[in-house]
Motif scaffolding. Structure first.
Motif, PDB file in Angstrom:
ATOM      1  N   LEU A  75      20.046  21.148 -35.477  1.00 33.37           N
ATOM      2  CA  LEU A  75      20.209  21.293 -34.098  1.00 33.37           C
ATOM      3  C   LEU A  75      21.546  22.036 -34.127  1.00 33.37           C
ATOM      4  O   LEU A  75      22.562  21.729 -34.724  1.00 33.37           O
ATOM      5  CB  LEU A  75      20.068  20.099 -33.469  1.00 33.37           C
ATOM      6  CG  LEU A  75      20.309  19.946 -31.888  1.00 33.37           C
ATOM      7  CD1 LEU A  75      19.522  21.057 -30.991  1.00 33.37           C
ATOM      8  CD2 LEU A  75      20.661  18.735 -31.326  1.00 33.37           C
ATOM      9  N   THR A  76      21.782  23.146 -33.090  1.00 26.85           N
ATOM     10  CA  THR A  76      22.727  23.695 -32.557  1.00 26.85           C
ATOM     11  C   THR A  76      23.043  23.333 -31.308  1.00 26.85           C
ATOM     12  O   THR A  76      22.134  23.300 -30.298  1.00 26.85           O
ATOM     13  CB  THR A  76      23.192  25.063 -32.884  1.00 26.85           C
ATOM     14  OG1 THR A  76      24.390  25.508 -32.946  1.00 26.85           O
ATOM     15  CG2 THR A  76      21.967  25.965 -32.194  1.00 26.85           C
TER      16      THR A  76
ATOM     17  N   LYS B  19      33.894  32.633 -24.413  1.00 25.20           N
ATOM     18  CA  LYS B  19      34.044  31.904 -25.485  1.00 25.20           C
ATOM     19  C   LYS B  19      32.853  30.883 -25.689  1.00 25.20           C
ATOM     20  O   LYS B  19      32.613  30.425 -24.752  1.00 25.20           O
ATOM     21  CB  LYS B  19      35.561  31.333 -25.294  1.00 25.20           C
ATOM     22  CG  LYS B  19      36.650  32.256 -25.414  1.00 25.20           C
ATOM     23  CD  LYS B  19      38.061  31.749 -25.256  1.00 25.20           C
ATOM     24  CE  LYS B  19      38.985  32.651 -25.053  1.00 25.20           C
ATOM     25  NZ  LYS B  19      40.310  32.048 -24.779  1.00 25.20           N
ATOM     26  N   HIS B  20      33.071  30.479 -27.165  1.00 21.95           N
ATOM     27  CA  HIS B  20      32.160  29.311 -27.350  1.00 21.95           C
ATOM     28  C   HIS B  20      32.336  28.633 -28.353  1.00 21.95           C
ATOM     29  O   HIS B  20      32.799  29.123 -29.680  1.00 21.95           O
ATOM     30  CB  HIS B  20      30.589  29.881 -27.126  1.00 21.95           C
ATOM     31  CG  HIS B  20      30.008  30.421 -28.197  1.00 21.95           C
ATOM     32  ND1 HIS B  20      29.551  29.655 -29.367  1.00 21.95           N
ATOM     33  CD2 HIS B  20      30.396  31.815 -28.932  1.00 21.95           C
ATOM     34  CE1 HIS B  20      29.396  30.754 -30.602  1.00 21.95           C
ATOM     35  NE2 HIS B  20      29.829  31.688 -30.159  1.00 21.95           N
ATOM     36  N   LEU B  21      31.891  27.216 -28.840  1.00 21.13           N
ATOM     37  CA  LEU B  21      32.018  26.537 -29.877  1.00 21.13           C
ATOM     38  C   LEU B  21      30.654  26.479 -30.353  1.00 21.13           C
ATOM     39  O   LEU B  21      29.701  26.348 -29.457  1.00 21.13           O
ATOM     40  CB  LEU B  21      32.827  25.223 -29.749  1.00 21.13           C
ATOM     41  CG  LEU B  21      34.273  25.276 -29.540  1.00 21.13           C
ATOM     42  CD1 LEU B  21      34.738  23.621 -29.165  1.00 21.13           C
ATOM     43  CD2 LEU B  21      34.790  25.644 -31.002  1.00 21.13           C
ATOM     44  N   PRO B  22      30.309  26.442 -31.442  1.00 25.64           N
ATOM     45  CA  PRO B  22      28.875  26.249 -32.282  1.00 25.64           C
ATOM     46  C   PRO B  22      28.851  25.107 -33.192  1.00 25.64           C
ATOM     47  O   PRO B  22      28.302  25.233 -34.219  1.00 25.64           O
ATOM     48  CB  PRO B  22      28.858  27.597 -33.023  1.00 25.64           C
ATOM     49  CG  PRO B  22      30.219  27.606 -33.705  1.00 25.64           C
ATOM     50  CD  PRO B  22      31.078  26.994 -32.849  1.00 25.64           C
ATOM     51  N   PRO B  23      29.058  23.919 -32.654  1.00 25.39           N
ATOM     52  CA  PRO B  23      28.843  22.478 -33.534  1.00 25.39           C
ATOM     53  C   PRO B  23      27.473  22.552 -33.839  1.00 25.39           C
ATOM     54  O   PRO B  23      26.292  22.805 -32.869  1.00 25.39           O
ATOM     55  CB  PRO B  23      29.191  21.402 -32.719  1.00 25.39           C
ATOM     56  CG  PRO B  23      29.219  21.831 -31.193  1.00 25.39           C
ATOM     57  CD  PRO B  23      29.382  23.363 -31.242  1.00 25.39           C
ATOM     58  N   THR B  24      26.974  22.457 -35.000  1.00 25.99           N
ATOM     59  CA  THR B  24      25.684  22.573 -35.659  1.00 25.99           C
ATOM     60  C   THR B  24      25.444  21.480 -36.789  1.00 25.99           C
ATOM     61  O   THR B  24      26.398  21.529 -37.856  1.00 25.99           O
ATOM     62  CB  THR B  24      25.218  23.983 -36.421  1.00 25.99           C
ATOM     63  OG1 THR B  24      25.723  24.960 -35.314  1.00 25.99           O
ATOM     64  CG2 THR B  24      23.864  24.039 -36.841  1.00 25.99           C
ATOM     65  N   VAL B  25      24.385  20.738 -36.716  1.00 20.63           N
ATOM     66  CA  VAL B  25      24.317  19.644 -37.533  1.00 20.63           C
ATOM     67  C   VAL B  25      22.820  20.097 -38.231  1.00 20.63           C
ATOM     68  O   VAL B  25      21.861  20.467 -37.738  1.00 20.63           O
ATOM     69  CB  VAL B  25      23.818  18.354 -37.016  1.00 20.63           C
ATOM     70  CG1 VAL B  25      23.415  17.186 -37.863  1.00 20.63           C
ATOM     71  CG2 VAL B  25      25.253  17.867 -36.228  1.00 20.63           C
TER      72      VAL B  25
ATOM     73  N   SER C  48      21.275  15.408 -47.749  1.00 17.43           N
ATOM     74  CA  SER C  48      22.468  15.531 -47.308  1.00 17.43           C
ATOM     75  C   SER C  48      22.547  15.870 -45.613  1.00 17.43           C
ATOM     76  O   SER C  48      21.491  16.230 -45.384  1.00 17.43           O
ATOM     77  CB  SER C  48      23.396  16.263 -47.848  1.00 17.43           C
ATOM     78  OG  SER C  48      23.247  17.516 -47.819  1.00 17.43           O
ATOM     79  N   ALA C  49      23.501  15.577 -44.926  1.00 15.49           N
ATOM     80  CA  ALA C  49      23.610  16.093 -43.540  1.00 15.49           C
ATOM     81  C   ALA C  49      25.020  16.752 -43.663  1.00 15.49           C
ATOM     82  O   ALA C  49      26.037  16.202 -43.907  1.00 15.49           O
ATOM     83  CB  ALA C  49      23.561  14.971 -42.594  1.00 15.49           C
ATOM     84  N   GLU C  50      25.029  17.848 -42.788  1.00 11.20           N
ATOM     85  CA  GLU C  50      26.212  18.457 -42.563  1.00 11.20           C
ATOM     86  C   GLU C  50      26.593  18.972 -41.169  1.00 11.20           C
ATOM     87  O   GLU C  50      25.601  19.180 -40.530  1.00 11.20           O
ATOM     88  CB  GLU C  50      26.052  19.904 -43.488  1.00 11.20           C
ATOM     89  CG  GLU C  50      27.393  20.705 -43.562  1.00 11.20           C
ATOM     90  CD  GLU C  50      27.213  21.991 -44.283  1.00 11.20           C
ATOM     91  OE1 GLU C  50      28.186  22.677 -44.199  1.00 11.20           O
ATOM     92  OE2 GLU C  50      26.136  22.191 -44.889  1.00 11.20           O
ATOM     93  N   LEU C  51      27.636  18.896 -40.828  1.00 17.19           N
ATOM     94  CA  LEU C  51      28.220  19.209 -39.528  1.00 17.19           C
ATOM     95  C   LEU C  51      29.135  20.425 -39.515  1.00 17.19           C
ATOM     96  O   LEU C  51      30.227  20.391 -40.136  1.00 17.19           O
ATOM     97  CB  LEU C  51      28.996  17.982 -38.964  1.00 17.19           C
ATOM     98  CG  LEU C  51      29.621  18.226 -37.515  1.00 17.19           C
ATOM     99  CD1 LEU C  51      28.646  18.742 -36.419  1.00 17.19           C
ATOM    100  CD2 LEU C  51      30.575  17.046 -37.180  1.00 17.19           C
ATOM    101  N   LEU C  52      28.699  21.561 -39.065  1.00 16.51           N
ATOM    102  CA  LEU C  52      29.715  22.678 -38.966  1.00 16.51           C
ATOM    103  C   LEU C  52      30.442  22.777 -37.760  1.00 16.51           C
ATOM    104  O   LEU C  52      29.815  22.648 -36.601  1.00 16.51           O
ATOM    105  CB  LEU C  52      28.418  24.004 -38.884  1.00 16.51           C
ATOM    106  CG  LEU C  52      29.242  25.314 -38.927  1.00 16.51           C
ATOM    107  CD1 LEU C  52      29.989  25.783 -40.182  1.00 16.51           C
ATOM    108  CD2 LEU C  52      28.200  26.438 -38.692  1.00 16.51           C
TER     109      LEU C  52
END
Length: 206
Positions: free
Chosen positions: A125-126, A99-105, A74-78
Motif C-alpha cells: 500500500l502507498t 510537493k508530496h511524501l510517498p510512504p509505501t509499505v 519480510s516487510a519494508e517501509l519506504l
C-alpha cells in the motif's frame, strides 16, 4: 490538518526506524539507503479541461525492512529524506507545482538460492501526501487530496563475496497515485501520477 498530521507521522516513522534498528535482534532488520527516480506514467489525467503532465523527479529514499525469522518473507517501509517536488504542465504549459511524501509499505517474498543474488517481489500500500500546491502566476487556492493506492515491487539484492552484512540492491515499484484536484474549492479534475519508482542503493542487515 490531515496533511500536517500525515507529514508528522512520516517523520516519526523515520525516527523510529533509526532508533529501533541498533537494538533489534541481529539479522532481522535491514536498513537500505538509495536514490530513487520517480517517473509518472505518460497519461497523467485531465485537470481544468487540459491534459496534465507531471515531471520526473529524483530523491534520496531510505527504507527499513524486517525479516520474519528464517522465512523468505519480510516487510519494508519506504520513506524519503525530503519531499518530492513536481512541476505540472497543462497542454504543455508550466501551470502548477506541488510537493508530496510517498510512504509505501510492501510485504515481500525473497527467492532464496545458493548464490549471493537474491531476487524479491512485493505487494502493498502507498500513501501520497501532497501539500504546498501552487498555481503558477495566480493567488487562487489549489488543493490535491491525500490519496491511497496499491503498490507492487520487483527487485534484487546482491551481496559481494567479501561482504558479511552489506549489499547493493536495485528495484522498481509501481504505485497507484490518483488525486482529485480542487481550485478555490471546486473540483477541476483528477491528477493521475501512477508512477514507476526506480531505486538503486546500499543495504545493511543487522
Amino acid at each position: 490538518m490531515l496533511k500536517k498530521s500525515l507529514l508528522q507521522h512520516s517523520i516519526f516513522l523515520i525516527a523510529l526506524g533509526w532508533a529501533v534498528i541498533p537494538t533489534a535482534q541481529a539479522g532481522n532488520w535491514q536498513l537500505k539507503v538509495g536514490g530513487s527516480l520517480l517517473a509518472p506514467t505518460e497519461n497523467n489525467g485531465t485537470v481544468a479541461g487540459a491534459q496534465a503532465d507531471v515531471s520526473h523527479e529524483f530523491n534520496l529514499t531510505p527504507s527499513v525492512e524486517y525479516f520474519f525469522g528464517d522465512s523468505p518473507f519480510s516487510a519494508e517501509l519506504l520513506l524519503a529524506v525530503a519531499p518530492f517536488q513536481h512541476d505540472i504542465r497543462l497542454n504543455g504549459v508550466e501551470s502548477a507545482t506541488f510537493k508530496h511524501l510517498p510512504p509505501t509499505v510492501t510485504a515481500k517474498y525473497h527467492l532464496k538460492n545458493s548464490t549471493r543474488f537474491t531476487p524479491y517481489v512485493g505487494v502493498g500500500l502507498t500513501v501520497a501526501v501532497p501539500w504546498d500546491e501552487k498555481l503558477t502566476g495566480s493567488n487562487s487556492k489549489l488543493e490535491a487530496d491525500v490519496t491511497y493506492g496499491a503498490a507492487g515491487q520487483l527487485g534484487f539484492n546482491f551481496q559481494p563475496a567479501d561482504a558479511q552484512n552489506w549489499g547493493v540492491f536495485l528495484d522498481v515499484r509501481y504505485a497507484q497515485v490518483e488525486s482529485d484536484v480542487k481550485l478555490d474549492g471546486k473540483d477541476i479534475g483528477t491528477l493521475e501520477v501512477n508512477p514507476l519508482v526506480y531505486t538503486l542503493g546500499y543495504s545493511y542487515r543487522f
